[in-house]
Motif scaffolding. Structure first.
Motif, PDB file in Angstrom:
ATOM      1  N   ALA A 398      18.853  38.960 -22.188  1.00 51.96           N
ATOM      2  CA  ALA A 398      17.448  38.869 -21.776  1.00 51.96           C
ATOM      3  C   ALA A 398      16.880  40.229 -21.408  1.00 51.96           C
ATOM      4  CB  ALA A 398      17.318  37.911 -20.596  1.00 51.96           C
ATOM      5  N   ALA A 399      17.702  41.280 -21.456  1.00 47.99           N
ATOM      6  CA  ALA A 399      17.281  42.594 -20.960  1.00 47.99           C
ATOM      7  C   ALA A 399      16.557  43.428 -22.006  1.00 47.99           C
ATOM      8  CB  ALA A 399      18.499  43.366 -20.438  1.00 47.99           C
ATOM      9  N   PHE A 400      16.603  43.026 -23.292  1.00 45.91           N
ATOM     10  CA  PHE A 400      15.993  43.814 -24.363  1.00 45.91           C
ATOM     11  C   PHE A 400      15.085  42.929 -25.208  1.00 45.91           C
ATOM     12  CE2 PHE A 400      19.661  46.449 -23.436  1.00 45.91           C
ATOM     13  CZ  PHE A 400      19.198  47.735 -23.644  1.00 45.91           C
ATOM     14  N   ASN A 403      13.915  43.342 -31.255  1.00 45.16           N
ATOM     15  CA  ASN A 403      14.251  44.431 -32.185  1.00 45.16           C
ATOM     16  C   ASN A 403      15.245  45.408 -31.577  1.00 45.16           C
ATOM     17  OD1 ASN A 403      12.266  45.184 -30.338  1.00 45.16           O
ATOM     18  ND2 ASN A 403      11.435  46.760 -31.667  1.00 45.16           N
ATOM     19  N   LEU A 404      15.124  45.679 -30.267  1.00 44.89           N
ATOM     20  CA  LEU A 404      16.062  46.602 -29.619  1.00 44.89           C
ATOM     21  C   LEU A 404      17.414  45.948 -29.370  1.00 44.89           C
ATOM     22  CD1 LEU A 404      13.757  48.427 -27.036  1.00 44.89           C
ATOM     23  CD2 LEU A 404      14.503  49.203 -29.284  1.00 44.89           C
ATOM     24  N   LEU A 405      17.417  44.639 -29.098  1.00 40.48           N
ATOM     25  CA  LEU A 405      18.685  43.943 -28.848  1.00 40.48           C
ATOM     26  C   LEU A 405      19.558  43.946 -30.096  1.00 40.48           C
ATOM     27  CD1 LEU A 405      20.455  42.318 -26.940  1.00 40.48           C
ATOM     28  CD2 LEU A 405      19.229  40.251 -27.646  1.00 40.48           C
ATOM     29  N   GLU A 406      18.943  43.773 -31.268  1.00 44.99           N
ATOM     30  CA  GLU A 406      19.718  43.804 -32.517  1.00 44.99           C
ATOM     31  C   GLU A 406      20.378  45.164 -32.697  1.00 44.99           C
ATOM     32  OE1 GLU A 406      19.259  42.917 -37.319  1.00 44.99           O
ATOM     33  OE2 GLU A 406      17.485  42.970 -36.031  1.00 44.99           O
ATOM     34  N   SER A 407      19.644  46.230 -32.424  1.00 50.82           N
ATOM     35  CA  SER A 407      20.209  47.573 -32.521  1.00 50.82           C
ATOM     36  C   SER A 407      21.304  47.767 -31.487  1.00 50.82           C
ATOM     37  CB  SER A 407      19.106  48.618 -32.331  1.00 50.82           C
ATOM     38  OG  SER A 407      19.650  49.906 -32.177  1.00 50.82           O
ATOM     39  N   GLU A 408      21.088  47.242 -30.269  1.00 47.34           N
ATOM     40  CA  GLU A 408      22.072  47.393 -29.192  1.00 47.34           C
ATOM     41  C   GLU A 408      23.384  46.704 -29.551  1.00 47.34           C
ATOM     42  OE1 GLU A 408      22.729  49.209 -25.422  1.00 47.34           O
ATOM     43  OE2 GLU A 408      21.047  49.319 -26.820  1.00 47.34           O
ATOM     44  N   LEU A 409      23.294  45.535 -30.153  1.00 48.86           N
ATOM     45  CA  LEU A 409      24.505  44.767 -30.468  1.00 48.86           C
ATOM     46  C   LEU A 409      25.189  45.239 -31.750  1.00 48.86           C
ATOM     47  CD1 LEU A 409      23.329  41.119 -29.656  1.00 48.86           C
ATOM     48  CD2 LEU A 409      24.850  42.560 -28.291  1.00 48.86           C
ATOM     49  N   PHE A 410      24.392  45.502 -32.794  1.00 44.88           N
ATOM     50  CA  PHE A 410      24.976  45.763 -34.115  1.00 44.88           C
ATOM     51  C   PHE A 410      24.842  47.212 -34.573  1.00 44.88           C
ATOM     52  CE2 PHE A 410      23.697  41.283 -33.960  1.00 44.88           C
ATOM     53  CZ  PHE A 410      24.920  40.680 -34.188  1.00 44.88           C
ATOM     54  N   GLY A 411      24.044  48.027 -33.844  1.00 48.85           N
ATOM     55  CA  GLY A 411      23.878  49.426 -34.210  1.00 48.85           C
ATOM     56  C   GLY A 411      22.835  49.611 -35.297  1.00 48.85           C
TER      57      GLY A 411
END
Length: 650
Positions: A398-400, A403-411
């Motif tokens: 819930a913190a991102f 679009n940013l969460l996908e980058s955070e998880l998968f790069g």
């Protein structure tokens, strides 16, 4: 020479117009700036506008409140990831805030009207091949000395200064030497990668009585020379007295001022320009000066490319070191803090469940109310397993934004989207071999649920912008305070992902269902915070612990921890923690006990009496229907059975 015009459109200096023919205009609150703005949101050294070969460049100087460029209705922020951007006539700048609270500047500049007569042109392919030996051994000796000056440095600033000094040494008639380097749009650094916004003067050296030195005042470069060198990809000799009648031969013999521009390059990329001139007296440089500087430029270009590479490697190493220290520190902290406090039957059963699953590859779904310690349980799964020597990585879903969460998880790959200036590893890749804890899983967007399902089923991830998948070995532990079954029915959570995750669900009971753990937890937090705050607190008064044990703690362990921290802050050194120090919401339990008419005794005895009375009344109201009574009381039927047994109610 282009002139810059800045109009202050808002703020304390509204209406002021600043005209300058400078290569660099510094803007900020400090009196040393060229354009001083006294507004509170402006930093001491906020920004600067630098003249480049093809216009002007806006740079943020690490301002506290930020800098924005407004063009055609779009805002472009300058900050941590992007320090510089090319300017166009008519741009609006917002300093300090992206709205009316900031200071607005209107920027305009006249086109460059400089016209120079080109006397000599040497293409890149010819530079370094024209050996300046015809000038005799003196020139050769000077060249060797100049090359030594260049290669004796490693840092970029030292290398650039060394190149300017070497050029003055090699061309005795020159009085000024300036090195102009390519500016990168995203990082604000020179380099052969990234999008260039222009070429900016970085150092000027002047000839002094005892050798090269820094100039006493700002020295402007001839931007038309720089542009010509870049566009022609060639070294050139130019005169500052344009005339259609001049030929190369007549110019070379004329007693007028002239300028040399030499490109600095690596492969096909122009890194910068070395510019020399004589500003003290009429002086015409010669072809052999251009040839000598061409030989110098070969080594100088290599020195700059190496210095920039070393600089980028040093920055990357520093970032990796910082990241490594952070991760190691976090791991040490987590290893030390994975201590589950609780002797209740509920916690004993939970730990028994953990022992069954820790050394399997099965995904674990931890369910429970907010504040019960789901991340602690997740880290316990990791540190009790054979993966404990690898990383435990946690991410709150819930913190991102999506679009940013996908980058955070998968790069992501460089250039995958706007702002993706560097390649980034995702948490799946960072946690390879270890455990990835996904908190607040119920907040995961549907579009990412499909990628998560593939990672769980196939052990494959694909970074944003990548063309190939990558295999990872990651144990997934997820947590939620939502009812995922209801989320599936509502269409907000994928059913296939739900069943994939709920192979081994673990429910962490709320604190009100394990009151026996409240006292030991309170003592644990007391020891932690007295140690952190350097206070000497002997312990809890008995009545204080009884009140804490009777309170329901809707915020669970997190609320208990905050309450104990608050108690330690209020406590005097050497004094026990007494009931009057408790917060009002916790102390209200005393009022409830008194109004219920419980017989005097210990607080626990009075609480038991009140609970027994409430349970009997609830059963009587529902005709001894335990399911209905439990629903009214907000507990499960099994929980009601346990309570009745504990309190001796038949």
């Amino acid at each position: 020479m282009s002139s810059l015009r800045i109009e202050v459109a808002s703020g304390a200096s509204a209406g002021r117009v600043f005209d300058a023919e400078l290569d660099s205009v510094r803007i900020g609150r400090a009196a040393s700036n060229d354009l001083v703005l006294s507004d509170a949101l402006i930093s001491s050294e906020h920004a600067r506008i630098v003249s480049s070969a093809d216009g002007f460049v806006l740079e943020d100087l690490g301002s506290t409140n930020g800098t924005w460029l407004v063009r055609a209705g779009e805002q472009h922020a300058l900050g941590e990831g992007r320090r510089a951007i090319a300017l166009s006539a008519g741009d609006r700048l917002q300093l300090g805030a992206p709205n009316a609270e900031g200071v607005e500047l209107l920027v305009d500049f006249a086109p460059d009207t400089e016209v120079l007569e080109i006397a000599l042109l040497r293409p890149l392919s010819e530079l370094g091949k024209s050996a300046p030996l015809a000038a005799g051994e003196d020139r050769l000796q000077l060249l060797v000395q100049a090359l030594r000056e260049v290669v004796s440095h490693e840092g970029l600033s030292d290398v650039v200064s060394g190149i300017a000094d070497a050029a003055l040494l090699l061309v005795p008639r020159a009085t000024h030497a300036t090195v102009v380097l390519r500016q990168d749009a995203e990082s604000g650094q020179g380099g052969t990668s990234g999008k260039s916004v222009g070429f900016v003067p970085v150092v000027t050296r002047v000839r002094g009585p005892s050798g090269p030195r820094a100039p006493d005042a700002a020295v402007r470069v001839t931007r038309s020379i720089v542009r010509k060198v870049i566009s022609e990809r060639a070294a050139l000799l130019a005169a500052d007295a344009p005339s259609e009648t001049f030929s190369s031969e007549s110019l070379l013999g004329a007693s007028i001022r002239s300028t040399i521009g030499v490109p600095l390059w690596k492969d096909e990329a122009i890194l910068g320009v070395l510019q020399l001139d004589n500003r003290d007296a009429p002086a015409m440089f010669e072809a052999r000066d251009v040839d000598a500087l061409g030989v110098l430029a070969v080594s100088a270009s290599l020195a700059i490319a190496n210095a920039e590479l070393i600089q980028r490697l040093s920055l990357a190493r520093a970032e990796l070191k910082k990241e490594n220290q952070y991760l190691r520190g976090r791991e040490r902290a987590r290893t030390a803090e994975v201590q589950i406090i609780g002797a209740s039957r509920a916690m004993a059963e939970l730990l028994r469940q953990l022992d069954k699953v820790v050394d399997t590859r099965v995904s674990v779904l931890i369910e429970g109310e907010t504040g019960v310690g789901k991340e602690l349980i997740a880290s316990s799964v990791h540190y009790r397993s054979k993966r404990k020597d690898k990383l435990f990585v946690a991410q709150n879903c819930a913190a991102f934004p999506e679009n940013l969460l996908e980058s955070e998880l998968f790069g992501h790959k460089r250039g995958a989207f706007t702002g993706a200036t560097e390649e980034k590893k995702g948490l799946f890749e960072i946690a390879d071999g270890g455990t990835l804890f996904l908190d607040e899983l119920g907040e995961l967007p549907l579009s990412l649920q499909a990628k998560l399902l593939r990672a769980l089923q196939e052990g494959e991830i694909r970074a944003i912008g990548a063309t190939q998948s990558k295999q990872v070995n990651v144990r997934i532990v997820a947590a939620t305070n939502k009812n995922l079954e209801n989320e599936v029915k509502a269409g907000r959570f994928r059913e296939d992902l739900y069943y994939r995750l709920k192979v081994f669900p673990i429910r962490v009971p709320p604190l009100r269902e394990r009151r026996d753990d409240i006292a030991p937890l309170a003592v644990f937090f007391l020891e932690r915070y007295t140690r952190e705050m350097g206070k000497s607190v002997p312990g809890f008064a008995q009545e204080t612990l009884e009140i804490l044990s009777a309170y329901d703690f809707p915020g669970n362990v997190r609320e208990l921890e905050n309450e104990v921290q608050r108690l330690v802050i209020q406590a005097d050194d050497g004094a026990f923690l007494t009931p009057e120090l408790l917060s009002p919401r916790v102390r209200q339990i005393e009022t409830v006990l008194l109004s219920a008419g419980a017989a005097k005794g210990s607080l626990k005895e009075m609480v038991d009496q009140v609970e027994r009375h409430i349970l009997i009344e609830a059963l009587r109201e529902h005709g001894n229907n335990k399911t209905a009574a439990a629903k009214t009381l907000g507990i499960t039927r099994e929980g009601l059975h346990k309570k009745l047994k504990q309190l001796g109610v038949g």
